[in-house]
Write an enzyme that holds these catalytic residues in place. Structure first.
Site, mmCIF file in Angstrom:
data_model
loop_
_atom_site.group_PDB
_atom_site.id
_atom_site.type_symbol
_atom_site.label_atom_id
_atom_site.label_comp_id
_atom_site.label_asym_id
_atom_site.label_seq_id
_atom_site.Cartn_x
_atom_site.Cartn_y
_atom_site.Cartn_z
ATOM 1 N N TYR A 46 0.860 -1.187 0.000
ATOM 2 C CA TYR A 46 0.000 0.000 0.000
ATOM 3 C C TYR A 46 0.898 1.239 0.000
ATOM 4 O O TYR A 46 1.404 1.685 1.026
ATOM 5 C CB TYR A 46 -0.933 0.019 1.210
ATOM 6 C CG TYR A 46 -1.940 -1.125 1.247
ATOM 7 C CD1 TYR A 46 -2.202 -1.903 0.110
ATOM 8 C CD2 TYR A 46 -2.628 -1.436 2.418
ATOM 9 C CE1 TYR A 46 -3.119 -2.953 0.154
ATOM 10 C CE2 TYR A 46 -3.550 -2.480 2.455
ATOM 11 C CZ TYR A 46 -3.786 -3.222 1.322
ATOM 12 O OH TYR A 46 -4.695 -4.255 1.372
ATOM 13 N N PRO A 80 -15.507 -3.952 2.430
ATOM 14 C CA PRO A 80 -16.756 -4.151 3.176
ATOM 15 C C PRO A 80 -17.848 -3.158 2.781
ATOM 16 O O PRO A 80 -19.028 -3.430 2.968
ATOM 17 C CB PRO A 80 -16.334 -3.947 4.642
ATOM 18 C CG PRO A 80 -15.099 -3.107 4.570
ATOM 19 C CD PRO A 80 -14.398 -3.551 3.313
ATOM 20 N N LEU A 81 -17.424 -2.003 2.229
ATOM 21 C CA LEU A 81 -18.407 -1.001 1.770
ATOM 22 C C LEU A 81 -18.491 -0.998 0.241
ATOM 23 O O LEU A 81 -19.009 -0.043 -0.350
ATOM 24 C CB LEU A 81 -18.003 0.401 2.256
ATOM 25 C CG LEU A 81 -17.905 0.560 3.781
ATOM 26 C CD1 LEU A 81 -17.306 1.914 4.145
ATOM 27 C CD2 LEU A 81 -19.292 0.402 4.399
ATOM 28 N N GLY A 114 -17.089 2.013 -1.126
ATOM 29 C CA GLY A 114 -17.882 3.235 -0.946
ATOM 30 C C GLY A 114 -19.249 3.172 -1.614
ATOM 31 O O GLY A 114 -20.137 3.966 -1.302
HETATM 32 N N1 NAP Z 1 -6.598 -8.495 0.657
HETATM 33 C C1 NAP Z 1 -6.809 -7.756 -0.391
HETATM 34 O O1 NAP Z 1 -6.512 -8.146 -1.529
HETATM 35 C C2 NAP Z 1 -7.428 -6.405 -0.226
HETATM 36 C C3 NAP Z 1 -7.919 -5.698 -1.334
HETATM 37 C C4 NAP Z 1 -8.500 -4.451 -1.106
HETATM 38 C C5 NAP Z 1 -8.599 -3.939 0.177
HETATM 39 N N2 NAP Z 1 -8.101 -4.659 1.228
HETATM 40 C C6 NAP Z 1 -8.225 -4.155 2.622
HETATM 41 O O2 NAP Z 1 -9.581 -3.879 2.863
HETATM 42 C C7 NAP Z 1 -9.707 -2.565 3.413
HETATM 43 C C8 NAP Z 1 -11.034 -2.008 3.039
HETATM 44 O O3 NAP Z 1 -11.133 -1.843 1.638
HETATM 45 P P1 NAP Z 1 -11.276 -0.406 0.957
HETATM 46 O O4 NAP Z 1 -10.837 0.620 1.933
HETATM 47 O O5 NAP Z 1 -10.594 -0.428 -0.347
HETATM 48 O O6 NAP Z 1 -12.834 -0.368 0.619
HETATM 49 P P2 NAP Z 1 -14.136 -0.117 1.516
HETATM 50 O O7 NAP Z 1 -13.818 -0.166 2.966
HETATM 51 O O8 NAP Z 1 -15.194 -1.001 0.974
HETATM 52 O O9 NAP Z 1 -14.536 1.371 1.087
HETATM 53 C C9 NAP Z 1 -13.644 2.439 1.230
HETATM 54 C C10 NAP Z 1 -14.172 3.569 0.356
HETATM 55 O O10 NAP Z 1 -15.403 3.998 0.883
HETATM 56 C C11 NAP Z 1 -15.359 5.373 1.239
HETATM 57 N N3 NAP Z 1 -16.015 5.493 2.540
HETATM 58 C C12 NAP Z 1 -15.626 4.926 3.710
HETATM 59 N N4 NAP Z 1 -16.486 5.234 4.697
HETATM 60 C C13 NAP Z 1 -17.426 6.019 4.137
HETATM 61 C C14 NAP Z 1 -18.581 6.667 4.653
HETATM 62 N N5 NAP Z 1 -18.918 6.551 5.932
HETATM 63 N N6 NAP Z 1 -19.348 7.401 3.793
HETATM 64 C C15 NAP Z 1 -19.006 7.517 2.491
HETATM 65 N N7 NAP Z 1 -17.910 6.935 1.946
HETATM 66 C C16 NAP Z 1 -17.131 6.185 2.759
HETATM 67 C C17 NAP Z 1 -13.893 5.728 1.320
HETATM 68 O O11 NAP Z 1 -13.692 7.067 0.915
HETATM 69 P P3 NAP Z 1 -13.139 8.170 1.971
HETATM 70 O O12 NAP Z 1 -11.679 7.933 2.076
HETATM 71 O O13 NAP Z 1 -13.518 9.455 1.338
HETATM 72 O O14 NAP Z 1 -13.866 7.917 3.271
HETATM 73 C C18 NAP Z 1 -13.276 4.759 0.322
HETATM 74 O O15 NAP Z 1 -13.313 5.283 -0.984
HETATM 75 C C19 NAP Z 1 -8.505 -1.821 2.822
HETATM 76 O O16 NAP Z 1 -8.219 -0.656 3.553
HETATM 77 C C20 NAP Z 1 -7.448 -2.876 2.910
HETATM 78 O O17 NAP Z 1 -6.906 -2.887 4.210
HETATM 79 C C21 NAP Z 1 -7.533 -5.865 1.037
#
Ligand code: NAP
Length: 289
Positions: free
Chosen positions: A69, A215-216, A219
């Site tokens: 990352y 999980p979201l 977004g």
């Molecule tokens: N193992 C793997 O291959 C893999 C792949 C992808 C991700 N991951 C892990 O999974 C974690 C979560 O995934 P992710 O962060 O990509 O996706 P996510 O948690 O599904 O969604 C994050 C996105 O949602 C927005 N968001 C978050 N809270 C919000 C709210 N309350 N209201 C509106 N928008 C919101 C964020 O924007 P803002 O920044 O503007 O809040 C960001 O763009 C990552 O941080 C990483 O640690 C692992």
């Protein structure tokens, strides 16, 4: 819904990773703390530090990251914001994906490379032992026993407490468990993307923590007008909170790690731990998507 307690993440209850590392089930994913394409430094590094510190203040005891990352940016920020770490904080990192530019991720699972990944994460994070070390992807060009085997060696050396896998099938988890105990699996999973349901059920049946990434739905589930908007209004919650509450109620082994670069979203998301859902309500939400 606003938070009613000082450490809302604790309201999610706990899970014992590997049977002995207790974390609050609602964690934080630190992938969004980098530049666009998960490449380079973020536009507001001070806000990234604030997000990490606020997460811990609000009861987060599981932070997910990876050497890739940034690369390195997320781990460096975690060390800057949080070291020396509170005793109850588990930093779960990953290795095995190389980066050649924004949004480019290529697996390399040769054991000498994975060994370097672990050593460098230890150095960047300022740790003597990584509580949970996850193989970010299985490299199809390298025997699985070499990839999990080197992590098992480093576990025996005391550099890793527990080993996790990411984006794997049940068959791959079973093959890995022949080589070393597997404490967690991190696969794509959320209300609208449930292709890993069978893997989740396998984890539940075997006491393995299941960490749903996206999980979201990056977004999508949080935006106004999302599939959850009307149910969220009925609950007096936000759509993001309901998406996370659904995950927490789906199985006691689920450990969501919502990502955000904003303290306001972080605070909102952690409020999800305080939302109670009946079995019928969970079923109704499940049927929405
Ligand atoms: N193992 C793997 O291959 C893999 C792949 C992808 C991700 N991951 C892990 O999974 C974690 C979560 O995934 P992710 O962060 O990509 O996706 P996510 O948690 O599904 O969604 C994050 C996105 O949602 C927005 N968001 C978050 N809270 C919000 C709210 N309350 N209201 C509106 N928008 C919101 C964020 O924007 P803002 O920044 O503007 O809040 C960001 O763009 C990552 O941080 C990483 O640690 C692992």
């Amino acid at each position: 819904m606003t938070q009613s307690t000082a450490r809302p993440a604790a309201a999610a209850g706990t899970f014992d990773i590997g049977g002995d590392l207790t974390v609050n089930r609602l964690g934080y994913g630190a992938m969004q703390l980098t530049g666009p394409g998960i490449w380079g430094v973020p536009s507001d590094p001070d806000e990234a530090v604030r997000v990490l510190r606020r997460a811990v203040e609000l009861g987060v005891t599981l932070i997910d990251t990876a050497d890739s990352y940034g690369p390195f940016v997320s781990e460096d920020l975690i060390a800057k914001a949080l070291a020396p770490y509170p005793d109850d904080l588990l930093i779960a990192t990953k290795g095995g994906l190389t980066r050649h530019g924004p949004d480019i991720w290529l697996p390399v699972g040769r054991p000498e490379y994975l060994r370097q990944c672990v050593e460098m994460s230890l150095r960047r994070l300022g740790l003597e032992r990584i509580g949970l070390y996850q193989l970010h992807r299985i490299d199809p060009q390298v025997p699985l026993e070499d990839q999990v085997g080197v992590l098992a060696e480093m576990q025996a050396e005391g550099k890793i407490a527990h080993i996790g896998l990411s984006e794997v099938s049940v068959a791959q988890i079973e093959a890995a468990r022949v080589i070393a105990p597997i404490a967690t699996v991190q696969n794509l999973y959320n209300l609208t993307e449930r292709g890993s349901q069978e893997v989740l059920e396998y984890c539940e049946g075997n006491g393995i923590g299941f960490i749903p990434w996206f999980p979201l739905a990056t977004g999508e589930l949080a935006r106004p007008g999302s599939v959850l908007a009307s149910a969220a209004a009925d609950h007096g919650a936000s759509a993001a909170q309901l998406a996370l509450a659904w995950l927490l109620h789906r199985s006691p082994v689920v450990l969501p790690i919502p990502g955000t670069s904003s303290t306001a979203h972080l605070e909102e998301n952690l409020g999800a731990a305080e939302i109670g859902l009946s079995g019928e309500e969970v079923d109704r939400l499940t049927a929405l998507a």
